[in-house]
Design a protein around this motif. Structure first.
Motif, PDB file in Angstrom:
ATOM      1  N   SER A 226       0.843  -1.197   0.000  1.00 21.47           N
ATOM      2  CA  SER A 226       0.000   0.000   0.000  1.00 21.47           C
ATOM      3  C   SER A 226       0.876   1.244   0.000  1.00 21.47           C
ATOM      4  O   SER A 226       2.109   1.178   0.097  1.00 21.47           O
ATOM      5  CB  SER A 226      -0.888   0.022   1.245  1.00 21.47           C
ATOM      6  OG  SER A 226      -0.115   0.378   2.400  1.00 21.47           O
TER       7      SER A 226
ATOM      8  N   GLU B 205       1.542   5.151   1.905  1.00 17.56           N
ATOM      9  CA  GLU B 205       1.701   5.557   3.306  1.00 17.56           C
ATOM     10  C   GLU B 205       0.370   5.683   4.016  1.00 17.56           C
ATOM     11  O   GLU B 205       0.297   5.604   5.244  1.00 17.56           O
ATOM     12  CB  GLU B 205       2.474   6.876   3.377  1.00 17.56           C
ATOM     13  CG  GLU B 205       3.924   6.758   2.910  1.00 17.56           C
ATOM     14  CD  GLU B 205       4.691   8.066   3.009  1.00 17.56           C
ATOM     15  OE1 GLU B 205       4.214   8.975   3.736  1.00 17.56           O
ATOM     16  OE2 GLU B 205       5.749   8.184   2.378  1.00 17.56           O
TER      17      GLU B 205
ATOM     18  N   ALA C 133      -0.381   4.382  -3.523  1.00 16.31           N
ATOM     19  CA  ALA C 133       0.490   3.201  -3.635  1.00 16.31           C
ATOM     20  C   ALA C 133       1.458   3.389  -4.798  1.00 16.31           C
ATOM     21  O   ALA C 133       1.346   2.765  -5.849  1.00 16.31           O
ATOM     22  CB  ALA C 133      -0.346   1.937  -3.827  1.00 16.31           C
TER      23      ALA C 133
ATOM     24  N   GLN D 256       8.128   0.652   7.003  1.00 14.23           N
ATOM     25  CA  GLN D 256       7.060   1.551   7.425  1.00 14.23           C
ATOM     26  C   GLN D 256       7.547   2.990   7.399  1.00 14.23           C
ATOM     27  O   GLN D 256       8.687   3.281   7.763  1.00 14.23           O
ATOM     28  CB  GLN D 256       6.626   1.209   8.860  1.00 14.23           C
ATOM     29  CG  GLN D 256       6.042  -0.172   9.040  1.00 14.23           C
ATOM     30  CD  GLN D 256       4.558  -0.230   8.712  1.00 14.23           C
ATOM     31  OE1 GLN D 256       3.992   0.743   8.234  1.00 14.23           O
ATOM     32  NE2 GLN D 256       3.938  -1.364   8.972  1.00 14.23           N
TER      33      GLN D 256
ATOM     34  N   GLU E 249       1.340   1.179   6.542  1.00 12.67           N
ATOM     35  CA  GLU E 249       1.649   0.390   5.347  1.00 12.67           C
ATOM     36  C   GLU E 249       1.319  -1.086   5.544  1.00 12.67           C
ATOM     37  O   GLU E 249       1.525  -1.648   6.627  1.00 12.67           O
ATOM     38  CB  GLU E 249       3.128   0.533   4.983  1.00 12.67           C
ATOM     39  CG  GLU E 249       3.506   1.916   4.470  1.00 12.67           C
ATOM     40  CD  GLU E 249       3.884   2.884   5.567  1.00 12.67           C
ATOM     41  OE1 GLU E 249       4.396   3.960   5.267  1.00 12.67           O
ATOM     42  OE2 GLU E 249       3.658   2.569   6.768  1.00 12.67           O
TER      43      GLU E 249
END
Length: 352
Positions: free
Chosen positions: A119, A121, A128, A329, A334
């Motif tokens: 994905s 943030e 994405a 992350q 995410e």
């Protein structure tokens, strides 16, 4: 999703201005029905095949083994084409690949489908994306400015490094953007992507190199083999850190960080500057649905999108982690999400 599709279509074709062998379906027709197998083989691009990412690959393999009850084997590669052919032919069952590589594999065999993508943030598909960069060595960026803003006019006649012609952010997006920008000028109105792949005295570029991986293209730049290089943010994030400017914005300067693994271990402290930045749809884990049963496909989708994987620090590194990994992350939101084949149509459009 409409938001990100519109974003990528428009920015892929215009961000550069701002500074920015089988026939389809042959493999599908020849493929045999799904047979129960004891092993799932994962193919990795050269970018993710390094020794520094072995622990991350192995951790993902353990998750897949637990979910399916099957043994996982990793197929590391030295060439994009090897991974693309492996997933299309069925000698690999899963591959982590860029959008362009996925599209090429899907064209060879329609049974190759996306499993999941990381994905953005926000934790959704709306953002994405990752970023395709055009880069020059620190100290040389002023030559790529016009009226105070970054411009790519002066890349003509330079030594240029792409990644691989099957790379989305290291070839497809930058080459399309360059053609889109320069073809508006009378001198280059007939410019094509094919004109960008061969260097020479009377060619668009003086010399053209292919790094074979994003890391390789970056090394070509930092060692002086290339004046300008295309590579993406995510594939070099384990080796570089922001030195000045705003991340993923023209003018940002990145530096090879202390302790960087090969091939950057001899380039510690070397810096490069971004002159163009273009968003690209995130890369999928693709799966050959002719070699993996529908039951196992469901198990894999379920485990990839589970909290157990989202919160596994060996698969998605915490944002403050200093470790090397495949995913990291930035906001804590995410995760992996499922998509269908049509989600990659904006990248397909670049070839039309």
């Amino acid at each position: 999703m409409k938001k990100v599709l519109a974003l990528v279509i428009s920015l892929t074709l215009t961000a550069v201005i701002a500074g920015c062998a089988s026939k389809a379906g042959d493999a599908e027709q020849a493929a045999a029905p799904v047979k129960t197998k004891d092993t799932i083989t994962i193919a990795w691009y050269p970018n993710e095949s390094g020794a520094d990412l072995k622990d991350a690959r192995d951790e993902l393999g353990k998750v897949i083994e637990k979910a399916t009850g099957k043994k996982v084997e990793h197929k590391t590669t030295t060439d994009y084409i090897i991974a693309i052919e492996a997933i299309a032919s069925g000698s690999a069952d899963i591959a982590y690949m860029g959008p362009q590589g996925y599209i090429e594999a899907n064209a060879k065999n329609k049974k190759v489908q996306p499993l999941v993508v990381p994905s953005g943030e926000s934790g959704t598909l709306d953002d994405a994306v990752y970023y395709s960069w055009l880069n020059v060595r620190k100290g040389e960026e002023e030559a790529y400015k016009s009226g105070g803003s970054f411009s790519i006019d002066n890349i003509v006649g330079k030594k240029f490094s792409f990644v691989s012609n099957s790379s989305t952010s290291g070839f497809k997006v930058p080459s399309t953007g360059i053609v889109s920008y320069f073809s508006k000028k009378d001198k280059y109105k007939n410019l094509t992507v094919d004109d960008l792949v061969q260097g020479g005295k009377d060619k668009f570029f003086n010399e053209v190199l292919f790094g074979g991986s994003h890391q390789g293209a970056a090394v070509n730049l930092l060692t002086g083999k290339a004046d300008v290089a295309a590579f993406c943010d995510t594939c070099v994030s384990n080796y570089v850190e922001l030195s000045s400017g705003t991340a993923n914005k023209p003018g940002a300067v990145y530096k090879v960080k202390q302790g960087a693994a090969e091939p950057f271990n001899t380039l510690i402290g070397k810096e490069f500057s971004l002159i163009s930045v273009t968003p690209v749809l995130n890369s999928p884990f693709a799966i050959n649905t002719n070699t993996v049963s529908a039951d196992d496909v469901k198990k894999l989708k379920d485990v990839f999108t589970s909290d157990a994987v989202t919160n596994n620090p060996k698969i998605i590194l915490p944002k403050d982690s200093k470790d090397t990994g495949l995913f990291k992350q930035k906001t804590g939101k995410e995760k992996f999400l499922t998509v269908d084949d049509a989600w990659f149509n904006p990248v397909r459009e670049l070839s039309k």
